[in-house]
Design a protein around this motif. Structure first.
Motif, PDB file in Angstrom:
ATOM      1  N   ARG A 171      -6.307   5.321   4.536  1.00  0.00           N
ATOM      2  CA  ARG A 171      -5.189   5.895   5.283  1.00  0.00           C
ATOM      3  C   ARG A 171      -5.072   7.398   5.032  1.00  0.00           C
ATOM      4  O   ARG A 171      -5.337   7.867   3.929  1.00  0.00           O
ATOM      5  CB  ARG A 171      -3.881   5.224   4.872  1.00  0.00           C
ATOM      6  N   ASP A 199      -3.573  10.793   4.020  1.00  0.00           N
ATOM      7  CA  ASP A 199      -2.583  11.140   3.008  1.00  0.00           C
ATOM      8  C   ASP A 199      -3.040  12.440   2.371  1.00  0.00           C
ATOM      9  O   ASP A 199      -4.169  12.884   2.578  1.00  0.00           O
ATOM     10  CB  ASP A 199      -2.486  10.026   1.956  1.00  0.00           C
ATOM     11  N   GLU A 212       1.184   8.745  -7.583  1.00  0.00           N
ATOM     12  CA  GLU A 212       0.906   9.492  -6.353  1.00  0.00           C
ATOM     13  C   GLU A 212      -0.330   8.985  -5.625  1.00  0.00           C
ATOM     14  O   GLU A 212      -0.618   9.406  -4.500  1.00  0.00           O
ATOM     15  CB  GLU A 212       0.705  10.969  -6.681  1.00  0.00           C
ATOM     16  N   HIS A 213      -1.075   8.070  -6.259  1.00  0.00           N
ATOM     17  CA  HIS A 213      -2.347   7.640  -5.691  1.00  0.00           C
ATOM     18  C   HIS A 213      -2.169   6.695  -4.505  1.00  0.00           C
ATOM     19  O   HIS A 213      -1.236   5.890  -4.458  1.00  0.00           O
ATOM     20  CB  HIS A 213      -3.196   6.936  -6.753  1.00  0.00           C
ATOM     21  N   SER A 214      -3.106   6.816  -3.561  1.00  0.00           N
ATOM     22  CA  SER A 214      -3.308   5.792  -2.546  1.00  0.00           C
ATOM     23  C   SER A 214      -4.466   4.930  -3.037  1.00  0.00           C
ATOM     24  O   SER A 214      -5.493   5.463  -3.476  1.00  0.00           O
ATOM     25  CB  SER A 214      -3.667   6.411  -1.192  1.00  0.00           C
ATOM     26  N   SER A 260      -7.275   1.756  -2.605  1.00  0.00           N
ATOM     27  CA  SER A 260      -8.068   0.867  -1.759  1.00  0.00           C
ATOM     28  C   SER A 260      -8.851  -0.056  -2.683  1.00  0.00           C
ATOM     29  O   SER A 260      -9.620   0.417  -3.526  1.00  0.00           O
ATOM     30  CB  SER A 260      -9.024   1.663  -0.871  1.00  0.00           C
ATOM     31  N   VAL A 308       2.963   2.984  -8.338  1.00  0.00           N
ATOM     32  CA  VAL A 308       2.377   3.136  -7.010  1.00  0.00           C
ATOM     33  C   VAL A 308       3.134   2.233  -6.033  1.00  0.00           C
ATOM     34  O   VAL A 308       3.274   1.030  -6.260  1.00  0.00           O
ATOM     35  CB  VAL A 308       0.879   2.761  -7.005  1.00  0.00           C
ATOM     36  N   THR A 339       3.347   0.248  -0.276  1.00  0.00           N
ATOM     37  CA  THR A 339       2.859   0.777   1.000  1.00  0.00           C
ATOM     38  C   THR A 339       1.636   1.676   0.836  1.00  0.00           C
ATOM     39  O   THR A 339       0.981   2.005   1.819  1.00  0.00           O
ATOM     40  CB  THR A 339       3.968   1.577   1.708  1.00  0.00           C
ATOM     41  N   ARG A 340       1.316   2.048  -0.395  1.00  0.00           N
ATOM     42  CA  ARG A 340       0.160   2.904  -0.653  1.00  0.00           C
ATOM     43  C   ARG A 340      -1.013   2.099  -1.215  1.00  0.00           C
ATOM     44  O   ARG A 340      -2.018   2.684  -1.630  1.00  0.00           O
ATOM     45  CB  ARG A 340       0.543   4.019  -1.633  1.00  0.00           C
ATOM     46  N   HIS A 360      -3.772  -0.815  -0.392  1.00  0.00           N
ATOM     47  CA  HIS A 360      -4.441  -1.578   0.664  1.00  0.00           C
ATOM     48  C   HIS A 360      -5.636  -2.300   0.047  1.00  0.00           C
ATOM     49  O   HIS A 360      -6.373  -1.721  -0.748  1.00  0.00           O
ATOM     50  CB  HIS A 360      -4.891  -0.651   1.790  1.00  0.00           C
TER      51      HIS A 360
END
Length: 267
Positions: free
Chosen positions: A123, A125, A223-225, A227, A247, A250-251, A253
């Motif tokens: 995503r 970001d 702050e990380h997204s 995966s 985390v 919503t961040r 996946h």
């Protein structure tokens, strides 16, 4: 009276689902239980990095044309009309398709493919990224990172964590190094082994991935997204660890790789 609240999925690229035949053009072992196979399809199969395709169980493996197995693309798509597809397939003991695939070199065999499916993707970001892979879960991780490089979205700090049992289960290091050399932001890769014999030559980290996440991600963990791709137990544990570290859900996946050991329908 009933009120239903629905959280809609984020918009992802839409591709028509295509059914086509493909021929295995190469097959090589990455580890004792993971094969890299390439399939040349008769029709182009447009897709997005992170998606997967269903492969029909061939008659030689006991299939009737209705049973399918799902595998993520292991590379970002080559152009808008890709016909050469790559997959990393892990052997499942007792699994009809993988037992057939691993029994001998299947180069030249024809398979039926249906896809693409799924909405797993990197995503957009501005914050740092953590990618966690277990088993053949490195395949879609590699694909989405390759796509980020092509889309010039590779300036964010990136941590890739591979969870494996032993050194013999670590693979894909050349592909990871290619990503490292092309990545514009800060890059860190870590393989963590959970069952490496004591006294071996391994100098890296040992234990479970979750034990090392706080140190690897540091003060900016929240702050990380994230995966994640791999076996369900690892995914569940890592999701909990990330959320405990701040985390937001919503961040995070993920794509859980289910097989006959945890899904009764897969025989």
């Amino acid at each position: 009276d009933v009120v239903v609240e629905v959280t809609l999925r984020e918009q992802t690229a839409a591709h028509p689902v295509t059914e086509t035949r493909g021929r295995i053009t190469s097959s090589r072992a990455l580890t004792h239980d993971i094969l890299h196979i390439s399939i040349e399809t008769e029709q182009a199969l447009p897709h997005s990095a992170g998606q997967y395709v269903d492969i029909a169980l061939p008659a030689a493996a006991g299939g009737t044309g209705k049973e399918v197995r799902s595998y993520s693309f292991a590379r970002a798509p080559a152009g808008a009309t890709p016909t050469l597809l790559d997959f990393c397939i892990r052997r499942v003991p007792g699994g009809a398709f993988t037992e057939w695939l691993f029994a001998q070199d299947r180069t030249g065999e024809t398979l039926n493919l249906i896809g693409p499916h799924g909405s797993f993707a990197l995503r957009p970001d501005a914050g740092p990224i953590v990618c966690i892979a277990g088993g053949s879960g490195l395949a879609p991780i590699q694909a989405i990172l390759e796509q980020a490089i092509r889309d010039k979205q590779a300036m964010r700090p990136l941590v890739i964590v591979m969870g494996a049992r032993t050194q013999a289960d670590v693979y894909g290091l050349d592909a990871i190094d290619q990503i490292r050399r092309a990545w514009g932001g800060r890059f860190h890769f870590e393989a963590i082994l959970s069952a490496e014999p004591e006294g071996s030559s391994w100098q890296g980290k040992r234990g479970l991935v979750t034990e090392h996440l706080p140190a690897l991600l540091g003060e900016r963990m929240a702050e990380h997204s994230a995966s994640l791709c791999g076996p369900p137990a690892m995914i569940d544990a890592c999701v909990n660890a990330l959320q405990n570290g701040g985390v937001a859900a919503t961040r995070i996946h993920f794509d859980k790789f289910l097989d006959r050991s945890n899904t009764p329908a897969l025989r």
